[in-house]
Design an enzyme around this catalytic site. Sequence first.
Site, mmCIF file in Angstrom:
data_model
loop_
_atom_site.group_PDB
_atom_site.id
_atom_site.type_symbol
_atom_site.label_atom_id
_atom_site.label_comp_id
_atom_site.label_asym_id
_atom_site.label_seq_id
_atom_site.Cartn_x
_atom_site.Cartn_y
_atom_site.Cartn_z
ATOM 1 N N GLY A 21 53.628 -16.635 22.958
ATOM 2 C CA GLY A 21 54.890 -15.967 23.270
ATOM 3 C C GLY A 21 55.285 -16.197 24.713
ATOM 4 O O GLY A 21 55.865 -15.331 25.374
ATOM 5 N N VAL A 73 51.888 -17.752 15.583
ATOM 6 C CA VAL A 73 50.513 -17.281 15.720
ATOM 7 C C VAL A 73 50.021 -16.539 14.477
ATOM 8 O O VAL A 73 48.807 -16.354 14.298
ATOM 9 C CB VAL A 73 50.333 -16.388 16.965
ATOM 10 N N ASN A 99 49.784 -12.862 24.183
ATOM 11 C CA ASN A 99 50.963 -12.101 24.587
ATOM 12 C C ASN A 99 51.943 -11.851 23.443
ATOM 13 O O ASN A 99 52.694 -10.884 23.469
ATOM 14 C CB ASN A 99 51.654 -12.862 25.723
ATOM 15 N N SER A 152 49.966 -1.470 24.060
ATOM 16 C CA SER A 152 51.161 -0.905 24.686
ATOM 17 C C SER A 152 50.969 0.601 24.632
ATOM 18 O O SER A 152 50.063 1.089 23.946
ATOM 19 C CB SER A 152 52.449 -1.310 23.949
ATOM 20 N N TYR A 165 53.908 -1.191 14.769
ATOM 21 C CA TYR A 165 53.599 -1.923 15.997
ATOM 22 C C TYR A 165 52.466 -1.246 16.758
ATOM 23 O O TYR A 165 51.495 -1.890 17.186
ATOM 24 C CB TYR A 165 54.869 -1.975 16.849
ATOM 25 N N LYS A 169 48.740 -2.611 17.705
ATOM 26 C CA LYS A 169 48.232 -2.626 19.082
ATOM 27 C C LYS A 169 46.917 -1.864 19.198
ATOM 28 O O LYS A 169 46.019 -2.272 19.940
ATOM 29 C CB LYS A 169 49.278 -2.036 20.036
#
Length: 258
Positions: A21, A73, A99, A152, A165, A169
């Site tokens: 990314g 990816v 990333n 995050s 998300y 993470k």
Amino acid sequence: MSEKSLAEKFDFTDDSVVVTGGASGIGRAVCETFAAHDANVTIADVDIDAAETVAATIEEEYDTRALAIETDVSSYDDATEMIETTVDEFGSIDVLVNNAGLSTGTSSFLESTPEDWDRAVGVTYFGTMNCTHAALSHMVDQESGCIINYASDSYKGNDPSLAVYGGAKAGNVAFTKNVAKEVGEHGIRMNVVSPGTTETPATEEWLAEYREKVLESYALNRLGKPQDIANTVAFLASDAAEWITAEVVSVNGGYIRG
């Protein structure tokens, strides 16, 4: 033999660094930061045109080598081919920065679909595993290497609208901590960077509406810049962090909510 100076510990001359990314936002800042410290950089991104632009800019501005590789990816074959191409081109892989990440793009979990989950988890979590798996065999052979993954603030459960998300993470955190303890004996370090809200092209539209409200959650009264995150990534990859592994480093301007 004397201890390296701090400047010498941030010397990445001839090291090979892969950034997924890497064509925009935080990823681009990471690519340029390593290039500024004399590393050869692979920009792995689904947007090959943007990746090639970054590669050309790096080679012109930093007088180092840069390679743009079109990479999804979430595909293990893509990840493996990208790593193998990097090693063929640069002779090694010394640093991998996972990333790349993607949210579902919906405002709540209930509004999302299994197709949304597949794509978000495929890039954010499986992408991390795919690239790490592909890189580790080379790093084990080298008896050295550094992998930096991303969380995050959402992994702590602070963002209900980012449940999928945030879950991915959180998976990155557990994955990193466990694998770091498998590969440490080979001289390989793995850590996690956990950014707070950062101003990037991906957050621009959302921040246009919610900036003032979001700022209330940051003690330093500003949002993150891509360079804030890139500086931390470079530190964790450097010899200055040679005794740090299996850790999560929050870069979030003093995020106030628990």
